[in-house]
Design an enzyme around this catalytic site. Structure first.
Site, PDB file in Angstrom:
ATOM      1  CD  GLU A   1      19.407   8.175   7.669  1.00 14.15           C
ATOM      2  OE1 GLU A   1      18.928   7.156   6.998  1.00 14.15           O
ATOM      3  OE2 GLU A   1      20.671   8.094   8.036  1.00 14.15           O
TER       4      GLU A   1
ATOM      5  CG  ASP B   1      21.117   5.127   4.171  1.00 14.14           C
ATOM      6  OD1 ASP B   1      20.332   5.132   3.418  1.00 14.14           O
ATOM      7  OD2 ASP B   1      22.004   5.820   4.825  1.00 14.14           O
TER       8      ASP B   1
END
Ligand code: 0RA
Length: 685
Positions: free
Chosen positions: A475, A548
């Protein structure tokens, strides 16, 4: 027996009179003090079970341990299905004991013609001597767990049984399947509750079973299901492992257990369907419900069906035979599906929602947003298939089909508003599917025309053997950059995803294919999608989600997991989906730097530094982008050093449920859930 075994809690013979023990058979069955053929058979049977426990209970791990409980509970459920028991009490007790009690007729205790011993001892020591002996046996009984109480006995270091019948309490104890004495008989006090029934308690044998680590939640889940499938049956499940080991039955009733769950459903599977749809917008206020006993060749078959459509797109149909979840389907499910398709088409034509020239609504189109439970009970179930969870009995198809079609036609005619809504939904599905087919064709054609070209964003690996290749779905652009730079180019491909990924729980395939991110992902994986999905075309045997360690990352991970769960389930089932675990902290003590992956690691690190004189620094990592390429390789991507979690659906219902909650309509619920469970499907190392 309780007297002869002072280390064990007393058997719960509430209010029993202290009448003298009376032996109804001899310790050595033939009364001569020597073994006869039937004793040798028993010992051989026990040995066979103990030598190959997996053959009887599947595994010696937690699943096998739970299997023992289901086995004993199923016997009581059978007694309830036969109409003789109304409640079952299950308790996890201290010292590894599990106790199951029902208020049925009690296992027969008279002399068994073949073995010459009491029927009770026979049921507990002779393989496959359960239930169906004698004339007064069961109408129906479970098939999958049906290995018999004797198997549980053989795999228990201790087992005690008490049968209450005819105002007497009959008890016997066993060690590793072998009786420690004869069946003892005592007169029961008049206030004994229940006055009749069977109680079995045992300790699984740690010589055979890995650990006695019962999971309350997993067991409770099964008991809930059993209670739904047997309306009016009360199941009380208690976790009493906190109780003193020597508490008497009376004291136990006063103590506070660690946990207690009571399951009782008057509505049976109708309640079950409402429960499954509880967080969804439904098209019918009340589920359709059919509960019918059909006679065939002198035996009765019970057919129960509950149906309630919702506004989502998933197909949640659960089929059971004798309360066994038939994951692989079978004749009852086939019959149900034909009936559903036929009844909906007939209704749509009667109501002019389908014109004369319109094609029929297909079976598949009737299944979007369908929540249904199909449950049949029959006396001789044939379980087939890989995991013995497919119902074979061919006669059941027609029985379920005609009962369902007839009742459903009546229901739709009586509830035309709901009927029209359901047909409308099916027609919308049919149109969407046509659109999806076109969209898929475009994705494929593009692939073909561009010489199977891969999306530009993909940094592919040079390796062409899928079993040696990995793809990291990353991402954010900066993290993507670090990953591309830090990776092993030979075996690791990087696919950066931009921005928020579409919520697939609420989107159909056609809408999903309208989104660049998913088209790119599907093309990169090479498998195709929907009806064309082909796992053998997967270009990487490790598909790794790398996001994350913050809540945004958790959200994107959840969206991706939802996508894989709903649209590439096989990839998960085949163990090919992984989650990368980037470190949470970089700590330094003096010159020595270290990466830490959990808060527990950090705590341990800080504890260690208490004695040291070194300068300590702790840096918390919020995002992958904060790491440079070398750091990302070193901590998260290097196969020698990284922590990778394999995604595994431990419980299909729970996972389904979780995705509905996570990705469903209610934003407050969703937020709450994402905060509570950043990791959803059970994730194993
Ligand atoms: C065979 C025959 C009868 C009852 C049972 C078995 C029975 C077995 C279990 C196992 C757990 N609980 C149970 N309850 C009953 C019927 C005996 C009769 O005719 O009274």
């Amino acid at each position: 027996m309780a007297q002869s075994d002072p280390g064990q809690p007393e058997l719960p013979l509430n209010g029993a009179d202290a009448a003298p023990d009376l032996n109804i058979d001899q310790p050595a069955a033939n009364g001569t003090g020597s073994y006869d053929a039937s004793d040798i058979d028993v010992l051989e049977g026990i040995e066979a079970v103990r030598r190959r426990p997996g053959m009887y209970i599947g595994s010696t791990g937690q699943a096998g341990l739970h299997h023992l409980v289901y086995e004993i509970v199923d016997n009581s459920v059978d007694e309830a299905m036969a109409g003789h028991a109304t409640r079952i009490d299950v308790a996890l007790q201290p010292g590894g004991w599990v106790q199951v009690r029902d208020d049925g007729r009690g296992i027969p205790t008279d002399k068994h013609a073949k073995t010459g011993k009491s029927a009770l001892e026979t049921v507990l020591t002779v393989l496959h001597a359960g239930g169906k002996f004698g004339g007064g046996g069961y109408k129906v009984s479970g098939g999958l767990h049906g290995v018999g109480a004797s198997v549980v006995n053989a795999l228990s270091s201790q087992l005690e049984v008490e049968v209450r019948r005819d105002r007497y309490s009959h008890t016997q104890a066993y060690v590793r399947g072998v009786p420690t004495g004869s069946v003892k008989r005592r007169r029961l006090g008049s206030e004994a509750t229940p006055p009749t029934g069977t109680m079995v308690r045992w300790i699984a044998d740690e010589q055979v079973i890995d650990h006695l680590d019962y999971d309350f939640h997993t067991l409770a889940q099964r008991f809930r299901e059993v209670a739904y499938l047997n309306k009016g049956l009360w199941i009380c499940f208690r976790d009493e492992r906190n109780f003193p080991a020597d508490a008497t039955e009376r004291e136990r009733a006063e103590l506070e257990p660690l946990d207690e769950k009571n399951f009782y459903f008057e509505g049976g599977i109708q309640s079950y369907v409402r429960f499954l749809n509880r967080d969804r917008e439904v098209l019918q206020p009340l589920p359709f419900h059919l509960d019918r006993e059909v006679g065939v060749n002198g035996t009765a078959v019970v057919v129960e069906v509950a149906i309630q459509y919702n506004a989502d797109f998933q197909d949640s149909v659960y089929a059971f035979a004798n309360t066994i979840n038939t994951h692989e389907g079978g004749s009852h499910l086939t019959g149900f599906r034909s009936a559903l398709t036929r009844a909906i088409n007939d209704f749509a034509r009667r109501n002019k929602q389908l014109g004369e020239k319109d094609p029929n609504i297909t079976g598949e189109d009737t299944r979007e947003g369908l929540t249904a439970v199909v449950s049949v009970k029959l006396s001789e179930p044939q379980f087939e298939g890989q995991t013995k969870t497919k119902l074979g009995n061919p006669e059941i198809k027609g029985i379920v089909e005609s009962a369902t079609a007839e009742a459903l036609a009546e229901y739709l005619d009586g509830q035309p508003r709901e009927g029209r809504r359901i047909v409308e939904k099916c027609l919308t599905t049919a149109r969407a599917r046509e659109a999806a087919r076109k969209a898929r064709a475009i994705v494929q054609r593009k692939g073909a025309l561009e010489g199977a070209s891969l999306p530009g964003k993909l940094a592919d690996c040079s390796e062409r053997d899928p079993s040696l290749s990995e793809i990291f779905i990353v991402e954010g652009p900066s993290a993507g950059g670090s990953a591309k730079e830090g990776r092993d180019r030979r075996t690791q491909a990087i696919l950066p995803l931009r921005g928020k990924v579409l919520n697939v729980e609420r989107a159909r395939l056609d809408k999903l294919l309208g989104h660049e991110a998913f088209r790119t992902l599907i093309t990169a994986l090479g498998t195709g999608i929907g009806e064309d999905f082909d796992l053998s075309k997967l270009r990487y045997h490790k598909v790794v989600i790398m996001t994350d360690a913050d809540s945004d990352g958790a959200h994107i991970r959840t969206l991706l997991l939802t996508f894989f769960f709903r649209h590439m389930r096989e990839l998960i089932d085949d163990g090919k989906l992984y989650i990368a675990q980037p470190p949470l902290y970089r700590v330094k003590a003096g010159k020595q730097a270290e990466w830490l992956y959990t808060d527990a690691d950090l705590e341990a690190f800080m504890d260690k530094q208490k004695e040291g004189q070194k300068k300590v620094s702790v840096q918390r990592f919020k995002g992958l982008g904060e790491m440079n390429a070398d750091q990302l390789w070193e901590t998260t991507m290097d196969p020698q050093a990284r922590l990778l979690w394999s995604v595994d659906i431990a419980d299909e219902h729970a996972a389904d449920d979780l995705f509905v909650k996570l990705m469903g309509d209610d934003p407050a619920k969703r937020r709450h859930f994402i905060e509570q469970h950043a990791d959803l499907a059970r994730i194993d190392v």
